[in-house]
Design an enzyme around this catalytic site. Structure first.
Site, short mmCIF file in Angstrom:
data_model
loop_
_atom_site.label_atom_id
_atom_site.label_comp_id
_atom_site.label_asym_id
_atom_site.label_seq_id
_atom_site.Cartn_x
_atom_site.Cartn_y
_atom_site.Cartn_z
N GLY A 69 64.28 40.19 -33.75
CA GLY A 69 63.57 39.28 -34.38
C GLY A 69 64.25 39.08 -35.72
O GLY A 69 64.24 37.94 -36.37
N THR A 70 64.34 40.31 -36.58
CA THR A 70 64.64 40.35 -37.94
C THR A 70 65.91 39.48 -38.10
O THR A 70 66.05 38.68 -38.89
CB THR A 70 64.71 41.71 -38.67
N ASN A 146 51.45 37.63 -36.56
CA ASN A 146 51.65 39.06 -35.93
C ASN A 146 50.37 39.82 -36.50
O ASN A 146 50.17 40.95 -35.74
CB ASN A 146 52.87 39.75 -36.43
N GLN A 172 55.89 37.22 -31.64
CA GLN A 172 54.76 37.67 -30.79
C GLN A 172 54.58 36.66 -29.91
O GLN A 172 53.61 37.60 -29.02
CB GLN A 172 53.90 37.70 -32.03
N ALA A 193 62.69 41.59 -27.68
CA ALA A 193 62.44 42.51 -26.47
C ALA A 193 61.18 43.36 -26.57
O ALA A 193 60.78 43.52 -25.75
CB ALA A 193 63.67 43.00 -26.07
N HIS A 194 61.20 44.15 -27.70
CA HIS A 194 60.73 45.37 -27.69
C HIS A 194 58.87 45.20 -27.80
O HIS A 194 58.17 45.84 -27.86
CB HIS A 194 61.17 46.37 -28.90
N THR A 230 80.05 43.59 -30.50
CA THR A 230 80.17 43.70 -28.96
C THR A 230 78.74 43.63 -28.50
O THR A 230 78.03 44.39 -29.00
CB THR A 230 80.80 45.13 -28.73
N CYS A 321 52.58 49.55 -48.09
CA CYS A 321 52.26 50.61 -48.98
C CYS A 321 53.54 50.46 -50.10
O CYS A 321 54.85 50.68 -49.53
CB CYS A 321 52.70 51.95 -48.25
N1 PLP Z 1 58.68 38.27 -36.45
C1 PLP Z 1 57.45 38.79 -36.07
C2 PLP Z 1 56.27 37.73 -36.12
C3 PLP Z 1 57.25 39.97 -35.90
O1 PLP Z 1 56.10 40.47 -35.55
C4 PLP Z 1 58.38 40.96 -35.91
C5 PLP Z 1 58.04 42.26 -35.68
O2 PLP Z 1 57.18 42.97 -35.99
C6 PLP Z 1 59.57 40.48 -36.29
C7 PLP Z 1 59.70 39.03 -36.57
C8 PLP Z 1 60.62 41.30 -36.47
O3 PLP Z 1 61.14 41.45 -34.87
P1 PLP Z 1 62.19 42.75 -34.86
O4 PLP Z 1 61.23 44.04 -34.88
O5 PLP Z 1 62.70 42.62 -33.40
O6 PLP Z 1 63.56 42.79 -35.87
#
Ligand code: PLP
Length: 375
Positions: A69-70, A146, A172, A193-194, A230, A321
């Site tokens: 996601g990042t 999230n 989410q 995916a995770h 890849t 933190c």
């Molecule tokens: N966006 C949201 C709303 C999330 O909750 C998260 C992960 O906590 C991310 C993006 C980041 O996703 P990833 O961990 O797959 O990089």
């Protein structure tokens, strides 16, 4: 251990793991290679792309794989600014840091970044958006938050902005509620995916056909020149199977998770009079319950998570933190909670495997611990 931090990450499903193993061990061909093992990997990847795209109501050519996601969020924002003609980003203060931090970087190099208000439930206020509507504007509003699970009015954004590009971070929500790119009217969507019992390190970005999208990172010609590197076949196949299981069982999982968060909500509000629930009953994901304490100045908020951990309960809060001191959650702060309260929240996030016993035990431990923490 009682694991109630499924919004942070989930246990990989056995069926997902099993589907990945052949691609980790024997199916190691590079999907860009022309010979047998390469072609086999290519077929598996394209099959996964087709299936994942169908769950978003998208065309397979509209999906690129990313490392999560990042990366999907960073790519959406930075590619649109660097190559897509975007000069203004409109977002909200309750986005994930994978949106807020790239926005800071882009703002430092000249992109105008504006923030919409959120109300006390954390819902983004869309009035006034029409003034931003232009082809050089990108709106990025997450589909579900999230920390609190609140769902955002993404369709309403498109309603007010026929011209602008719209991105939504659906990390989410994907697999828990419908994420339909046509119904939402969005141009770009990030998923991962995770969060749905798939592997870590794989996600995807939907890019609507017709957008002149250039790669954010350069290198090989993978992903139709839109994401060099890849492709990790095993991770992609794992994502496909995790999504299939989540979508197929979505209604059943929804009901089960909603029942568990409702049970928690009922017990905690009954037993802890100073409790504030930060997750709205309606218009929220089924799996998240965020609570804080109105008498937080009488509680050692920083200790709550550690004490829960010592008693075997894994949960989280949104506060980061920084340099050894706890910062209030930026989400709860934007919703108007006082600093002490926004530092001492608890996010419970249940999963498909959470049991009634998990809920009863976690609730009892939390009640006991909070009562003892009061001074
Ligand atoms: N966006 C949201 C709303 C999330 O909750 C998260 C992960 O906590 C991310 C993006 C980041 O996703 P990833 O961990 O797959 O990089």
């Amino acid at each position: 251990m009682i694991y109630l931090d499924n919004s942070a990450t989930t246990r990989i499903d056995d069926a997902v793991f099993d589907a990945m193993v052949p691609w980790l061990r024997d199916g190691y061909g590079n999907a860009s290679s022309p010979y047998g093992p390469g072609r086999a990997a290519r077929v598996a990847i394209e099959d996964a792309r087709t299936e994942l795209a169908s769950y978003l109501n998208a065309h397979p050519a509209e999906l690129i794989f990313t490392s999560g996601g990042t990366e999907a969020n960073n790519t959406a924002l930075k590619s649109m600014v660097h190559w897509g003609g975007v000069r203004t980003i409109v977002t909200s203060p309750t986005e994930h840091h994978a949106i807020l931090h790239p926005c800071e970087v882009l703002a430092a190099s000249g992109t105008a970044v504006s923030f919409l208000d959120v109300d006390e439930r954390g819902v983004v206020q869309t009035d006034g958006l029409a003034t931003f509507d232009a082809r050089d504007t990108l709106v990025t509003i997450m589909h579900a938050n999230n920390e609190t699970g609140v769902l955002q009015p993404v369709e309403a954004v498109r309603g007010s902005m026929p011209e602008a590009f719209i991105h939504t971070d659906a990390v989410q929500s994907f697999g828990k509620v419908a994420v339909d790119v046509q119904a939402l009217g969005v141009d770009l969507v990030s998923i991962s995916a995770h969060k749905i019992h798939g592997p870590k390190g794989i996600g995807a970005l939907f890019i609507r056909k017709g957008i002149d999208f250039q790669a954010h990172q350069q290198g090989g010609a993978q992903e139709r020149n839109r994401r060099a590197g890849t492709e990790p076949t095993a991770l992609i196949v794992g994502f496909q199977v995790a999504a299939r299981l989540a979508i197929t069982a979505m209604d059943e999982r929804y009901r089960r998770m909603r029942r568990h968060t409702s049970m928690l909500r009922d017990i905690l509000t009954r037993e802890l009079p100073s409790l504030r629930v930060n997750t709205p009953v309606d218009g929220s994901l089924p799996n998240i319950l965020n609570v804080s304490f109105m008498d937080a100045d009488r509680l050692d908020g920083e200790a709550i998570l550690q004490l829960l951990d010592l008693r075997g309960v894994c949960v989280s809060n949104g506060s980061a933190c920084v340099s050894g001191s706890q910062q209030p959650s930026h989400v709860l702060a934007a919703m108007g909670l006082p600093d002490a309260e926004a530092k001492a929240a608890i996010r419970f996030s249940v999963g498909k495997d959470t049991t009634d016993d998990d809920i009863f035990s976690a609730a009892a431990i939390t009640v006991d611990l909070i009562r003892n923490l009061r001074v």
